[in-house]
Design a protein around this motif. Structure first.
Motif, PDB file in Angstrom:
ATOM      1  N   GLY A 115     -15.252  24.917  34.828  1.00 49.62           N
ATOM      2  CA  GLY A 115     -14.964  24.573  36.216  1.00 49.62           C
ATOM      3  C   GLY A 115     -13.546  24.067  36.377  1.00 49.62           C
ATOM      4  O   GLY A 115     -12.579  24.764  36.065  1.00 49.62           O
ATOM      5  N   ALA A 116     -13.419  22.832  36.858  1.00 55.36           N
ATOM      6  CA  ALA A 116     -12.090  22.246  37.023  1.00 55.36           C
ATOM      7  C   ALA A 116     -11.365  22.113  35.687  1.00 55.36           C
ATOM      8  O   ALA A 116     -10.143  22.026  35.646  1.00 55.36           O
ATOM      9  CB  ALA A 116     -12.192  20.887  37.714  1.00 55.36           C
ATOM     10  N   GLY A 117     -12.114  22.099  34.575  1.00 56.70           N
ATOM     11  CA  GLY A 117     -11.484  22.071  33.259  1.00 56.70           C
ATOM     12  C   GLY A 117     -10.750  23.365  32.958  1.00 56.70           C
ATOM     13  O   GLY A 117      -9.653  23.349  32.378  1.00 56.70           O
ATOM     14  N   LEU A 118     -11.341  24.496  33.346  1.00 63.01           N
ATOM     15  CA  LEU A 118     -10.637  25.770  33.222  1.00 63.01           C
ATOM     16  C   LEU A 118      -9.424  25.787  34.136  1.00 63.01           C
ATOM     17  O   LEU A 118      -8.322  26.210  33.729  1.00 63.01           O
ATOM     18  CB  LEU A 118     -11.573  26.935  33.568  1.00 63.01           C
ATOM     19  N   ASP A 119      -9.591  25.319  35.357  1.00 62.17           N
ATOM     20  CA  ASP A 119      -8.464  25.311  36.288  1.00 62.17           C
ATOM     21  C   ASP A 119      -7.358  24.371  35.807  1.00 62.17           C
ATOM     22  O   ASP A 119      -6.172  24.650  36.013  1.00 62.17           O
ATOM     23  CB  ASP A 119      -8.936  24.917  37.682  1.00 62.17           C
ATOM     24  N   LEU A 120      -7.730  23.267  35.156  1.00 58.25           N
ATOM     25  CA  LEU A 120      -6.736  22.370  34.576  1.00 58.25           C
ATOM     26  C   LEU A 120      -5.899  23.123  33.542  1.00 58.25           C
ATOM     27  O   LEU A 120      -4.670  23.001  33.511  1.00 58.25           O
ATOM     28  CB  LEU A 120      -7.419  21.171  33.933  1.00 58.25           C
ATOM     29  N   ALA A 121      -6.544  23.908  32.697  1.00 59.44           N
ATOM     30  CA  ALA A 121      -5.811  24.713  31.715  1.00 59.44           C
ATOM     31  C   ALA A 121      -4.899  25.715  32.415  1.00 59.44           C
ATOM     32  O   ALA A 121      -3.781  25.976  31.944  1.00 59.44           O
ATOM     33  CB  ALA A 121      -6.787  25.427  30.788  1.00 59.44           C
ATOM     34  N   CYS A 122      -5.351  26.253  33.542  1.00 59.42           N
ATOM     35  CA  CYS A 122      -4.547  27.224  34.289  1.00 59.42           C
ATOM     36  C   CYS A 122      -3.347  26.585  34.967  1.00 59.42           C
ATOM     37  O   CYS A 122      -2.390  27.284  35.324  1.00 59.42           O
ATOM     38  CB  CYS A 122      -5.411  27.937  35.329  1.00 59.42           C
ATOM     39  N   MET A 123      -3.363  25.270  35.175  1.00 58.45           N
ATOM     40  CA  MET A 123      -2.199  24.569  35.723  1.00 58.45           C
ATOM     41  C   MET A 123      -1.074  24.478  34.701  1.00 58.45           C
ATOM     42  O   MET A 123       0.072  24.209  35.066  1.00 58.45           O
ATOM     43  CB  MET A 123      -2.593  23.157  36.181  1.00 58.45           C
ATOM     44  N   CYS A 124      -1.406  24.670  33.429  1.00 58.39           N
ATOM     45  CA  CYS A 124      -0.413  24.613  32.363  1.00 58.39           C
ATOM     46  C   CYS A 124       0.310  25.946  32.244  1.00 58.39           C
ATOM     47  O   CYS A 124      -0.138  26.967  32.783  1.00 58.39           O
ATOM     48  CB  CYS A 124      -1.092  24.258  31.045  1.00 58.39           C
ATOM     49  N   ASP A 125       1.416  25.963  31.518  1.00 56.59           N
ATOM     50  CA  ASP A 125       2.225  27.176  31.390  1.00 56.59           C
ATOM     51  C   ASP A 125       1.701  28.114  30.323  1.00 56.59           C
ATOM     52  O   ASP A 125       1.772  29.343  30.465  1.00 56.59           O
ATOM     53  CB  ASP A 125       3.675  26.785  31.047  1.00 56.59           C
ATOM     54  N   ILE A 126       1.190  27.559  29.243  1.00 57.76           N
ATOM     55  CA  ILE A 126       0.739  28.327  28.094  1.00 57.76           C
ATOM     56  C   ILE A 126      -0.604  27.760  27.653  1.00 57.76           C
ATOM     57  O   ILE A 126      -0.796  26.529  27.665  1.00 57.76           O
ATOM     58  CB  ILE A 126       1.746  28.234  26.925  1.00 57.76           C
ATOM     59  N   ARG A 127      -1.532  28.638  27.275  1.00 57.06           N
ATOM     60  CA  ARG A 127      -2.841  28.203  26.795  1.00 57.06           C
ATOM     61  C   ARG A 127      -3.072  28.759  25.387  1.00 57.06           C
ATOM     62  O   ARG A 127      -2.977  29.974  25.172  1.00 57.06           O
ATOM     63  CB  ARG A 127      -3.951  28.694  27.742  1.00 57.06           C
ATOM     64  N   ILE A 128      -3.374  27.847  24.455  1.00 58.40           N
ATOM     65  CA  ILE A 128      -3.759  28.211  23.097  1.00 58.40           C
ATOM     66  C   ILE A 128      -5.192  27.747  22.906  1.00 58.40           C
ATOM     67  O   ILE A 128      -5.533  26.622  23.261  1.00 58.40           O
ATOM     68  CB  ILE A 128      -2.846  27.545  22.051  1.00 58.40           C
ATOM     69  N   ALA A 129      -6.040  28.608  22.340  1.00 56.44           N
ATOM     70  CA  ALA A 129      -7.456  28.273  22.221  1.00 56.44           C
ATOM     71  C   ALA A 129      -7.886  28.143  20.772  1.00 56.44           C
ATOM     72  O   ALA A 129      -7.516  28.957  19.922  1.00 56.44           O
ATOM     73  CB  ALA A 129      -8.311  29.344  22.909  1.00 56.44           C
ATOM     74  N   SER A 130      -8.673  27.116  20.499  1.00 55.29           N
ATOM     75  CA  SER A 130      -9.431  27.057  19.257  1.00 55.29           C
ATOM     76  C   SER A 130     -10.479  28.162  19.279  1.00 55.29           C
ATOM     77  O   SER A 130     -10.948  28.587  20.348  1.00 55.29           O
ATOM     78  CB  SER A 130     -10.123  25.694  19.140  1.00 55.29           C
ATOM     79  N   GLU A 131     -10.879  28.619  18.111  1.00 55.59           N
ATOM     80  CA  GLU A 131     -11.933  29.622  18.030  1.00 55.59           C
ATOM     81  C   GLU A 131     -13.252  29.089  18.596  1.00 55.59           C
ATOM     82  O   GLU A 131     -14.156  29.875  18.915  1.00 55.59           O
ATOM     83  CB  GLU A 131     -12.132  30.036  16.572  1.00 55.59           C
TER      84      GLU A 131
END
Length: 263
Positions: A115-131
């Motif tokens: 939810g808003a946690g995904l959108d919070l990540a989208c507010m950032c410039d770059i997203r790196i994900a753990s597996e």
């Protein structure tokens, strides 16, 4: 004393860690928003900061809104205008403030971004994900809509069709699926997430601070401007950049075949 956000600085890199793991790091029903706003103001005021990493403690990156807070908002004594005011003075201030932060922000997504946690990540410039990361634009499952700007952010990252599928179904996707739709740039083993994020932050931080900041601002403006407008703004930013000591140092270092030494 901070109850939600841990602020750590190592040279030019600031790491912000959401630290309510028992509640999966929610953004509502706590002090998350004012703490984020204070941290962003602190970063704005510190010209030595060149990159920010945002991550979460525990199994989740950020669970989004607190369900108990949603239950409160449904009470008869809470009016629609009350809720509108809470959004405008709460989570939406975080959206605007984080999105407009001049220095690059890397989301190191350690777990669930919901939810808003995904959108919070989208507010950032770059997203790196753990597996181990999981993503869902899950508002629809609770009978609500993305009230934090997700309807603007997500389509600009993954495209309208993918964003619509995620928003209309609320389906959860894993890190590899997120990589396939360009929601994240890299997927790494869980124990290498912060090392990878710090390495990327270091590569960004080695460049002239003003150049990185102006480049980010230009890219932000380009999201909603015409080409001729962006070209005019580029000319102005470039004129400023050409007159900085860092530009002169970068040119001298290139000609002398040595690393640049920026202030």
């Amino acid at each position: 004393m901070s109850n939600f956000l841990i602020y750590e600085q190592n040279g030019p890199i600031v790491t912000l860690t959401m630290n309510q793991p028992e509640q999966r790091n929610p953004l509502t029903g706590n002090s998350a928003v004012p703490e984020f706003l204070a941290a962003i103001d602190r970063i704005h005021d510190d010209r030595q900061v060149r990159c920010v990493i945002l991550t979460g403690n525990g199994p989740s990156f950020c669970a989004g809104g607190d369900i108990r807070e949603m239950k409160r908002q449904a009470l008869p004594e809470v009016s629609e205008m009350d809720i509108r005011h809470e959004y405008r003075r709460g989570i939406q201030r975080l959206t605007l403030s984080l999105f407009d932060l001049e220095v690059p922000v890397i989301a190191a997504v350690n777990g669930h971004a919901i939810g808003a946690g995904l959108d919070l990540a989208c507010m950032c410039d770059i997203r790196i994900a753990s597996e181990k990361a999981k993503f869902a634009e899950s508002f629809i499952k609770l009978g609500i809509i993305p009230g934090d700007g997700g309807a603007w952010l997500l389509p600009r990252i993954v495209g309208m069709s993918r964003a619509a599928e995620l928003a209309f179904t609320g389906d959860m996707i894993d890190a590899e699926q997120a990589l396939a739709i360009n929601l994240v740039s890299h997927v790494v083993p869980h124990d290498q997430l912060m090392t990878t994020a710090l390495g990327l932050a270091a590569r960004i931080s080695q460049h002239a601070s003003h150049s990185v900041r102006l480049t980010k601002r230009l890219m932000r403006e380009a999201l909603h401007s015409r080409l001729d407008t962006v070209l005019e703004l580029s000319a102005v930013f470039q004129a400023v950049a050409h007159k900085t000591p860092d530009h002169s140092e970068a040119v001298d270092a290139f000609l002398e075949k040595r690393p640049a030494r920026f202030i």
